[in-house]
Write a protein that holds these residues in place. Structure first.
Motif, PDB file in Angstrom:
ATOM      1  N   THR A 218      38.436  -4.819  18.048  1.00  0.00           N
ATOM      2  CA  THR A 218      37.174  -5.547  17.926  1.00  0.00           C
ATOM      3  C   THR A 218      36.472  -5.512  19.279  1.00  0.00           C
ATOM      4  OG1 THR A 218      37.998  -7.034  16.208  1.00  0.00           O
ATOM      5  CG2 THR A 218      36.058  -7.749  17.426  1.00  0.00           C
ATOM      6  N   ASP A 220      33.397  -6.912  21.056  1.00  0.00           N
ATOM      7  CA  ASP A 220      32.390  -7.965  20.942  1.00  0.00           C
ATOM      8  C   ASP A 220      31.399  -7.829  22.093  1.00  0.00           C
ATOM      9  OD1 ASP A 220      30.905 -10.298  20.788  1.00  0.00           O
ATOM     10  OD2 ASP A 220      32.623 -11.549  20.249  1.00  0.00           O
ATOM     11  N   SER A 226      29.613  -7.594  16.766  1.00  0.00           N
ATOM     12  CA  SER A 226      30.906  -7.022  17.139  1.00  0.00           C
ATOM     13  C   SER A 226      31.104  -5.767  16.301  1.00  0.00           C
ATOM     14  CB  SER A 226      32.049  -7.998  16.859  1.00  0.00           C
ATOM     15  OG  SER A 226      31.939  -9.160  17.653  1.00  0.00           O
ATOM     16  N   ASN A 228      33.994  -3.402  14.651  1.00  0.00           N
ATOM     17  CA  ASN A 228      35.400  -3.475  14.269  1.00  0.00           C
ATOM     18  C   ASN A 228      35.907  -2.107  13.814  1.00  0.00           C
ATOM     19  OD1 ASN A 228      35.338  -6.371  14.586  1.00  0.00           O
ATOM     20  ND2 ASN A 228      34.287  -6.461  12.615  1.00  0.00           N
ATOM     21  N   VAL A 328      30.883  -2.188  26.610  1.00  0.00           N
ATOM     22  CA  VAL A 328      31.007  -3.625  26.357  1.00  0.00           C
ATOM     23  C   VAL A 328      30.802  -4.406  27.651  1.00  0.00           C
ATOM     24  CG1 VAL A 328      32.542  -5.449  25.510  1.00  0.00           C
ATOM     25  CG2 VAL A 328      32.603  -3.173  24.465  1.00  0.00           C
TER      26      VAL A 328
END
Length: 341
Positions: A218, A220, A226, A228, A328
């Motif tokens: 995951t 985020d 998010s 997955n 991220v």
């Protein structure tokens, strides 16, 4: 009976031929060695022909094409459903944009599909994403300040009005802009076959150190989105993709890079601050491959530099294949990455 003069001429001729052959033989040996060294330094014959965005072997032909890497900016919200063309991308980079959502930078080079979209606007973050392979951006446009920065970086832009772009009548704006990538590739041809640099440090599975079990991921982005992933049948499957059925990106690996995020210096039409991913410097890296994760670090000297990956034991190479890169935000910006067996 041959005359003495004739015998002398024949003898001289044979001697000259013998010397010539010896000289040619010597030159051949030297030439072979020299050509090997030259091939090695120029990367023409001694290096295998591989695609720069996947590291996969070229099945006939050459990896040097007469159009640049084309990087299409694609919407990544429910309004974009179904996304079209992701299955033929060599590589995808997912980046944070305003409002906590993400946008995709889909790289096309070894395969050029037909219709792709929805096509959306650029961000300053794209400079660091595109320049390592001298890519051209395929986009709906962008804020004036961003377009100026991209132009100053020497990145070519193809947008609405360029060959291939059209509005899909069954969708609503701004999610109805599509393009025929074949026409864009044709318009981008410069008549000079050239192979871009490798985007990632390619290797094979045997190059990977032992990792931890990681069948689920995951990523985020610290806002309202998010991504997955689940490892199934040898590839990573995006569980919340907006791609059309059968048109999903087939990720052999997922590469997560933790990045700093700054302020691009302007607001979007809804009044949201526009973030800018700082894709240079260094940070943590996680390579997910074959149901395992190898942790390390990434570094990039400047926006145009190649990405370098390493672990505590040395360089980290990515097995050749299709890679989805997640940019991220670091923890301080609310981003996080979790994985499980």
């Amino acid at each position: 009976m041959r005359s003495a003069r004739q015998l002398i001429c024949i003898t001289a001729t044979l001697s000259a031929l013998s010397l010539g052959l010896a000289a040619c033989g010597g030159d051949d040996k030297k030439s072979d060695s020299g050509s090997d060294e030259k091939s090695s330094s120029t990367g023409t014959k001694s290096e295998p022909q591989t695609w720069p965005l996947t590291g996969l072997q070229v099945d006939g032909g050459s990896a040097a094409l007469d159009h640049p890497v084309l990087v299409l900016k694609m919407d990544n919200t429910e309004a974009s459903s179904p996304q079209q063309g992701l299955s033929e991308a060599d590589m995808v980079v997912e980046e944070l944009v305003e409002g906590g959502i993400t946008r995709l930078a889909a790289f096309f080079y070894s395969e050029i599909p037909g219709d792709v979209g929805p096509v959306r606007s650029v961000r300053a973050s794209d400079i660091g994403i595109v320049t390592p392979v001298d890519g051209a951006l395929v986009t709906s446009g962008g804020a004036g300040v961003t377009i100026n920065r991209i132009s100053e970086a020497g990145i070519k832009i193809f947008n609405e009005g360029s060959p291939g772009f059209y509005r899909e009548s069954t969708r609503v704006a701004p999610y109805n802009l599509f393009t025929d990538m074949g026409k864009v590739a044709k318009a981008a041809e410069d008549g000079k076959d050239a192979r871009p640099d490798d985007y990632l440090p390619w290797g094979s599975e045997k190059d990977l150190p032992q990792g931890k079990p990681a069948g689920t991921i995951t990523a985020d982005f610290g806002g309202s989105h998010s991504t997955n992933w689940t490892f199934q049948n040898g590839t990573y499957v995006n569980q919340n993709t907006f791609a059309a059925d059968g048109d999903e990106f087939p990720a052999d690996s997922v590469l997560v890079l933790r990045v700093e995020v700054g302020d691009a210096g302007y607001l979007d039409p809804a009044g949201n601050p526009v973030p800018e991913t700082i894709f240079k410097g260094e940070g943590k890296a996680q390579l997910f491959h074959a149901g395992q994760v190898v942790e390390g670090t990434w570094s990039k000297k400047d926006l145009g530099s190649a990405l370098e990956l390493s672990t505590a034991d040395g360089d980290l190479k990515i097995p050749a294949g299709r890679v989805w890169i997640e940019l991220v935000p670091v923890d301080a910006k609310g981003g996080s990455v979790t994985f499980g067996k």
